[in-house]
Design a protein around this motif. Structure first.
Motif, PDB file in Angstrom:
ATOM      1  N   PHE A  66       0.832  -1.204   0.000  1.00 47.10           N
ATOM      2  CA  PHE A  66       0.000   0.000   0.000  1.00 47.10           C
ATOM      3  C   PHE A  66       0.865   1.253   0.000  1.00 47.10           C
ATOM      4  O   PHE A  66       2.034   1.237   0.394  1.00 47.10           O
ATOM      5  CB  PHE A  66      -0.920   0.007   1.222  1.00 47.10           C
ATOM      6  N   GLY A  67       0.256   2.358  -0.456  1.00 42.84           N
ATOM      7  CA  GLY A  67       0.939   3.640  -0.476  1.00 42.84           C
ATOM      8  C   GLY A  67       1.019   4.268   0.902  1.00 42.84           C
ATOM      9  O   GLY A  67       0.462   3.760   1.888  1.00 42.84           O
ATOM     10  N   GLU A  68       1.710   5.406   0.954  1.00 39.97           N
ATOM     11  CA  GLU A  68       1.956   6.049   2.236  1.00 39.97           C
ATOM     12  C   GLU A  68       0.656   6.497   2.920  1.00 39.97           C
ATOM     13  O   GLU A  68       0.558   6.482   4.142  1.00 39.97           O
ATOM     14  CB  GLU A  68       2.881   7.247   2.046  1.00 39.97           C
ATOM     15  N   ASP A  69      -0.335   6.903   2.135  1.00 40.50           N
ATOM     16  CA  ASP A  69      -1.578   7.384   2.715  1.00 40.50           C
ATOM     17  C   ASP A  69      -2.563   6.266   3.035  1.00 40.50           C
ATOM     18  O   ASP A  69      -3.665   6.533   3.518  1.00 40.50           O
ATOM     19  CB  ASP A  69      -2.251   8.387   1.769  1.00 40.50           C
ATOM     20  N   GLU A  70      -2.179   5.002   2.786  1.00 42.13           N
ATOM     21  CA  GLU A  70      -3.078   3.876   3.040  1.00 42.13           C
ATOM     22  C   GLU A  70      -2.509   2.878   4.043  1.00 42.13           C
ATOM     23  O   GLU A  70      -3.163   1.882   4.353  1.00 42.13           O
ATOM     24  CB  GLU A  70      -3.373   3.134   1.730  1.00 42.13           C
ATOM     25  N   VAL A  71      -1.321   3.144   4.560  1.00 45.39           N
ATOM     26  CA  VAL A  71      -0.653   2.175   5.423  1.00 45.39           C
ATOM     27  C   VAL A  71      -1.436   1.951   6.710  1.00 45.39           C
ATOM     28  O   VAL A  71      -1.668   0.812   7.133  1.00 45.39           O
ATOM     29  CB  VAL A  71       0.787   2.639   5.731  1.00 45.39           C
ATOM     30  N   SER A  72      -1.860   3.035   7.360  1.00 49.07           N
ATOM     31  CA  SER A  72      -2.572   2.898   8.630  1.00 49.07           C
ATOM     32  C   SER A  72      -3.899   2.178   8.459  1.00 49.07           C
ATOM     33  O   SER A  72      -4.282   1.335   9.274  1.00 49.07           O
ATOM     34  CB  SER A  72      -2.794   4.277   9.258  1.00 49.07           C
ATOM     35  N   THR A  73      -4.620   2.486   7.375  1.00 46.96           N
ATOM     36  CA  THR A  73      -5.899   1.818   7.123  1.00 46.96           C
ATOM     37  C   THR A  73      -5.704   0.335   6.870  1.00 46.96           C
ATOM     38  O   THR A  73      -6.420  -0.513   7.422  1.00 46.96           O
ATOM     39  CB  THR A  73      -6.605   2.465   5.920  1.00 46.96           C
ATOM     40  N   ALA A  74      -4.738  -0.010   6.023  1.00 40.96           N
ATOM     41  CA  ALA A  74      -4.487  -1.414   5.712  1.00 40.96           C
ATOM     42  C   ALA A  74      -4.015  -2.181   6.944  1.00 40.96           C
ATOM     43  O   ALA A  74      -4.407  -3.330   7.166  1.00 40.96           O
ATOM     44  CB  ALA A  74      -3.453  -1.511   4.598  1.00 40.96           C
ATOM     45  N   CYS A  75      -3.187  -1.550   7.762  1.00 41.71           N
ATOM     46  CA  CYS A  75      -2.702  -2.211   8.976  1.00 41.71           C
ATOM     47  C   CYS A  75      -3.850  -2.462   9.950  1.00 41.71           C
ATOM     48  O   CYS A  75      -3.931  -3.529  10.574  1.00 41.71           O
ATOM     49  CB  CYS A  75      -1.616  -1.365   9.623  1.00 41.71           C
ATOM     50  N   SER A  76      -4.760  -1.506  10.072  1.00 41.78           N
ATOM     51  CA  SER A  76      -5.907  -1.677  10.966  1.00 41.78           C
ATOM     52  C   SER A  76      -6.806  -2.814  10.504  1.00 41.78           C
ATOM     53  O   SER A  76      -7.286  -3.615  11.313  1.00 41.78           O
ATOM     54  CB  SER A  76      -6.707  -0.372  11.035  1.00 41.78           C
ATOM     55  N   ILE A  77      -7.040  -2.900   9.206  1.00 48.20           N
ATOM     56  CA  ILE A  77      -7.879  -3.979   8.669  1.00 48.20           C
ATOM     57  C   ILE A  77      -7.209  -5.332   8.872  1.00 48.20           C
ATOM     58  O   ILE A  77      -7.858  -6.331   9.214  1.00 48.20           O
ATOM     59  CB  ILE A  77      -8.176  -3.727   7.185  1.00 48.20           C
ATOM     60  N   GLY A  78      -5.890  -5.394   8.673  1.00 41.14           N
ATOM     61  CA  GLY A  78      -5.180  -6.644   8.864  1.00 41.14           C
ATOM     62  C   GLY A  78      -5.225  -7.139  10.306  1.00 41.14           C
ATOM     63  O   GLY A  78      -5.359  -8.340  10.559  1.00 41.14           O
ATOM     64  N   VAL A  79      -5.116  -6.223  11.252  1.00 36.78           N
ATOM     65  CA  VAL A  79      -5.195  -6.597  12.665  1.00 36.78           C
ATOM     66  C   VAL A  79      -6.619  -6.953  13.062  1.00 36.78           C
ATOM     67  O   VAL A  79      -6.855  -7.824  13.902  1.00 36.78           O
ATOM     68  CB  VAL A  79      -4.643  -5.458  13.542  1.00 36.78           C
ATOM     69  N   LEU A  80      -7.592  -6.289  12.442  1.00 30.98           N
ATOM     70  CA  LEU A  80      -8.993  -6.499  12.803  1.00 30.98           C
ATOM     71  C   LEU A  80      -9.439  -7.937  12.564  1.00 30.98           C
ATOM     72  O   LEU A  80     -10.263  -8.474  13.305  1.00 30.98           O
ATOM     73  CB  LEU A  80      -9.879  -5.547  11.996  1.00 30.98           C
ATOM     74  N   GLY A  81      -8.888  -8.589  11.544  1.00 30.46           N
ATOM     75  CA  GLY A  81      -9.276  -9.958  11.253  1.00 30.46           C
ATOM     76  C   GLY A  81      -9.029 -10.898  12.415  1.00 30.46           C
ATOM     77  O   GLY A  81      -9.824 -11.802  12.679  1.00 30.46           O
ATOM     78  N   ASN A  82      -7.934 -10.676  13.155  1.00 30.93           N
ATOM     79  CA  ASN A  82      -7.607 -11.544  14.291  1.00 30.93           C
ATOM     80  C   ASN A  82      -8.236 -11.065  15.585  1.00 30.93           C
ATOM     81  O   ASN A  82      -8.821 -11.853  16.328  1.00 30.93           O
ATOM     82  CB  ASN A  82      -6.088 -11.625  14.445  1.00 30.93           C
ATOM     83  N   GLN A  83      -8.146  -9.779  15.850  1.00 32.10           N
ATOM     84  CA  GLN A  83      -8.601  -9.254  17.132  1.00 32.10           C
ATOM     85  C   GLN A  83     -10.118  -9.280  17.270  1.00 32.10           C
ATOM     86  O   GLN A  83     -10.646  -9.512  18.357  1.00 32.10           O
ATOM     87  CB  GLN A  83      -8.083  -7.821  17.317  1.00 32.10           C
ATOM     88  N   ASN A  84     -10.840  -9.040  16.172  1.00 30.99           N
ATOM     89  CA  ASN A  84     -12.296  -9.039  16.245  1.00 30.99           C
ATOM     90  C   ASN A  84     -12.827 -10.434  16.564  1.00 30.99           C
ATOM     91  O   ASN A  84     -13.739 -10.597  17.374  1.00 30.99           O
ATOM     92  CB  ASN A  84     -12.883  -8.549  14.922  1.00 30.99           C
ATOM     93  N   ILE A  85     -12.249 -11.466  15.944  1.00 26.83           N
ATOM     94  CA  ILE A  85     -12.666 -12.834  16.210  1.00 26.83           C
ATOM     95  C   ILE A  85     -12.337 -13.217  17.639  1.00 26.83           C
ATOM     96  O   ILE A  85     -13.130 -13.846  18.345  1.00 26.83           O
ATOM     97  CB  ILE A  85     -12.008 -13.804  15.217  1.00 26.83           C
ATOM     98  N   SER A  86     -11.149 -12.822  18.113  1.00 27.74           N
ATOM     99  CA  SER A  86     -10.741 -13.164  19.466  1.00 27.74           C
ATOM    100  C   SER A  86     -11.646 -12.510  20.488  1.00 27.74           C
ATOM    101  O   SER A  86     -12.064 -13.116  21.483  1.00 27.74           O
ATOM    102  CB  SER A  86      -9.293 -12.738  19.693  1.00 27.74           C
ATOM    103  N   GLY A  87     -11.983 -11.232  20.252  1.00 33.64           N
ATOM    104  CA  GLY A  87     -12.851 -10.530  21.192  1.00 33.64           C
ATOM    105  C   GLY A  87     -14.250 -11.126  21.229  1.00 33.64           C
ATOM    106  O   GLY A  87     -14.839 -11.288  22.307  1.00 33.64           O
ATOM    107  N   ASN A  88     -14.790 -11.478  20.086  1.00 35.11           N
ATOM    108  CA  ASN A  88     -16.129 -12.083  20.060  1.00 35.11           C
ATOM    109  C   ASN A  88     -16.131 -13.460  20.714  1.00 35.11           C
ATOM    110  O   ASN A  88     -17.097 -13.848  21.368  1.00 35.11           O
ATOM    111  CB  ASN A  88     -16.612 -12.198  18.607  1.00 35.11           C
TER     112      ASN A  88
END
Length: 225
Positions: free
Chosen positions: A200-222
């Motif tokens: 991803f580009g410089e302006d999309e790094v934070s968004t992509a990183c958040s989505i990548g982490v969300l896949g694991n953390q959201n399932i774990s929290g639920n």
């Protein structure tokens, strides 16, 4: 009279020695070059010569080439790659806490205590400590593609082992399958930021990183909820 002055001047020039003649010619050339410079007011009211303008333009051109940095080339399939990575991470999170969610049922099914059920989830934490450094070395030498493929393979193999252990007397096989899935965690848990920086580009790094982490953390929290 004018002829005498002319002759006198010519005679004076003819009396220049071999060393003085090149110096006189060089001085005349420098004088002509200085006289040819055209001075005109600059943007701040100061006089700028044509030579200075050429030097300034060359200076700015050089700095423009130095300051120009090639941008990160992004592909449309980067979102597909992020979705696939998030899916693998979410699947591994399912494997992690699937026994804790309904621990009483598995305790009755396998005829085991609560400590054995807790070890099925704690093995993930213990596996991460010794394997994180070798996996990071593999990431630096082989790249994120091979790392994620290996992690997906471990996750799939561990899931099939646990499916085959669905019998009251096969809890050791279930624990072994959980260990295999815990190895997959090391390959997928810590790499959302690396994936975001590569694809991803410089302006999309934070968004992509958040989505990548969300896949694991959201399932774990639920699952814990």
């Amino acid at each position: 009279m004018p002829q005498n002055n002319t002759l006198k001047g010519n005679h004076a020039n003819s009396e220049l020695t071999g060393e003085e003649w090149p110096q006189s010619k060089a001085s005349k050339t420098i004088s002509q070059d200085l006289a040819s410079l055209q001075w005109r007011p600059g943007p701040l009211g100061r006089a700028i010569s044509s030579g200075s303008l050429l030097g300034t333009k060359a200076f700015h051109d050089d700095h423009a080439e130095l300051d120009t940095k090639p941008g990160t080339r992004v592909y449309h399939r980067r979102w597909l790659m992020l979705f696939l990575f998030s899916s693998v991470s979410a699947s591994n999170a399912f494997m992690w806490l699937q026994y804790d969610v309904i621990s009483n049922i598995f305790m009755n099914f396998y005829n085991i205590g609560s400590l054995a059920i807790d070890w099925l989830s704690m093995i993930y934490l213990l596996t991460y400590i010794p394997l994180i450094l070798p996996v990071l070395w593999l990431l630096d030498n082989r790249g994120i593609r091979d790392v994620v493929l290996v992690g997906s393979a471990f996750n799939c193999i561990g899931a099939w082992i646990k499916i085959g252990s669905a019998s009251p007397n096969m809890f050791p096989v279930t624990f072994f399958g959980q260990c295999v899935c815990s190895v997959a965690t090391v390959f997928v848990l810590g790499f959302p930021s690396y994936l975001a920086s590569v694809w991803f580009g410089e302006d999309e790094v934070s968004t992509a990183c958040s989505i990548g982490v969300l896949g694991n953390q959201n399932i774990s929290g639920n699952s814990r909820g």
